[in-house]
Design a protein around this motif. Structure first.
Motif, short mmCIF file in Angstrom:
data_model
loop_
_atom_site.label_atom_id
_atom_site.label_comp_id
_atom_site.label_asym_id
_atom_site.label_seq_id
_atom_site.Cartn_x
_atom_site.Cartn_y
_atom_site.Cartn_z
N PRO A 1 0.79 -1.24 0.00
CA PRO A 1 0.00 0.00 0.00
C PRO A 1 0.82 1.28 0.00
CG PRO A 1 -0.19 -1.14 2.11
CD PRO A 1 0.53 -2.06 1.17
N ALA A 2 2.01 1.28 0.56
CA ALA A 2 2.83 2.49 0.55
C ALA A 2 3.26 2.85 -0.88
CB ALA A 2 4.06 2.31 1.44
N PRO B 1 10.20 0.09 -4.82
CA PRO B 1 10.27 0.33 -3.38
C PRO B 1 10.44 -1.00 -2.63
CG PRO B 1 8.03 0.68 -4.18
CD PRO B 1 8.88 0.39 -5.37
N PRO B 2 11.14 -0.99 -1.49
CA PRO B 2 11.39 -2.23 -0.75
C PRO B 2 10.11 -3.00 -0.44
CG PRO B 2 12.71 -0.45 0.15
CD PRO B 2 11.79 0.16 -0.87
N VAL C 1 9.16 -5.10 -3.43
CA VAL C 1 10.08 -6.21 -3.60
C VAL C 1 9.81 -7.30 -2.56
CG1 VAL C 1 12.52 -6.88 -3.56
CG2 VAL C 1 11.81 -4.77 -4.72
N ASN C 2 9.55 -6.90 -1.32
CA ASN C 2 9.22 -7.87 -0.27
C ASN C 2 7.94 -8.63 -0.62
OD1 ASN C 2 11.46 -7.09 1.19
ND2 ASN C 2 10.32 -5.67 2.49
N ALA C 3 6.95 -7.92 -1.15
CA ALA C 3 5.66 -8.55 -1.49
C ALA C 3 5.83 -9.59 -2.59
CB ALA C 3 4.64 -7.49 -1.89
N VAL D 1 14.26 -12.07 -6.18
CA VAL D 1 14.38 -10.62 -6.31
C VAL D 1 15.85 -10.16 -6.23
CG1 VAL D 1 12.05 -10.18 -5.47
CG2 VAL D 1 13.96 -10.26 -3.84
N SER D 2 16.77 -11.09 -6.32
CA SER D 2 18.19 -10.76 -6.13
C SER D 2 18.72 -9.80 -7.20
CB SER D 2 19.04 -12.03 -6.10
OG SER D 2 18.95 -12.73 -7.33
N ARG D 3 18.07 -9.72 -8.34
CA ARG D 3 18.52 -8.82 -9.40
C ARG D 3 17.62 -7.60 -9.58
NH1 ARG D 3 19.69 -11.99 -14.64
NH2 ARG D 3 20.58 -9.99 -15.19
N ALA D 4 16.67 -7.43 -8.66
CA ALA D 4 15.76 -6.28 -8.74
C ALA D 4 16.47 -5.01 -8.31
CB ALA D 4 14.54 -6.52 -7.88
N PHE D 5 16.15 -3.91 -8.99
CA PHE D 5 16.65 -2.58 -8.65
C PHE D 5 15.73 -2.03 -7.57
CE2 PHE D 5 16.93 2.02 -10.50
CZ PHE D 5 17.73 2.42 -9.45
N VAL D 6 16.28 -1.83 -6.37
CA VAL D 6 15.49 -1.39 -5.22
C VAL D 6 16.00 -0.03 -4.79
CG1 VAL D 6 14.73 -1.96 -2.88
CG2 VAL D 6 15.27 -3.80 -4.50
#
Length: 149
Positions: free
Chosen positions: A44-45, A129-130, A133-135, A143-148
């Motif tokens: 939601p954020a 946003p983190p 990625v957590n979701a 998610v190891s290659r995701a841009f966060v």
């Protein structure tokens, strides 16, 4: 661990053609609704972020139709996150007709989305946003290659 985010819908007249069959474009619309409902419920954020400049754009989408879906039937739309690399995520969708006798796969598709920001009138890559990625990690996505950011 459940690797799908699911929403169930009852097919209404708004979804169907005059004969009562679901119009092909509705399946694509349901992809967007599923993605947005996932964001609202699980990140939601990120919705607040969308109002302040970070946005998600659809780069491409596809749907393969396997069987008819009709007015009054229940459809379960299930989204899985296939990959998260850099600022791009690939979402997989399956659509099941739900009946007392069980479920029947009626369509499947995918959608590639990108996280971007507006900068000097252009869209530029942005990190996820983190919370997002957590979701998607909770859905089982690597998610190891995701841009966060």
């Amino acid at each position: 661990m459940d690797r799908n985010f699911a929403i169930d819908r009852i097919v209404t007249m708004d979804d169907a053609d005059p004969v009562g069959n679901v119009h092909f474009s509705r399946f694509i619309s349901w992809q967007g609704q599923g993605r947005e409902e996932f964001l609202i419920r699980c990140a939601p954020a990120f919705i607040d972020d969308i109002h302040t400049g970070r946005i998600v754009v659809t780069a491409n989408c596809r749907c393969e139709y396997l069987s008819e879906l009709k007015l009054g039937q229940t459809v379960s739309i299930r989204m899985a996150v296939h990959s998260a690399r850099f600022n791009i995520m690939t979402l997989d969708f399956t659509y099941y007709r739900c009946e007392q006798s069980g479920e029947t796969l009626v369509a499947r598709g995918d959608q590639q989305v990108a996280c971007v920001r507006r900068h000097a009138g252009e869209l530029v890559p942005a990190g996820w946003p983190p919370e997002m990625v957590n979701a998607v990690e909770e859905l089982g996505c690597d998610v190891s290659r995701a841009f966060v950011e």
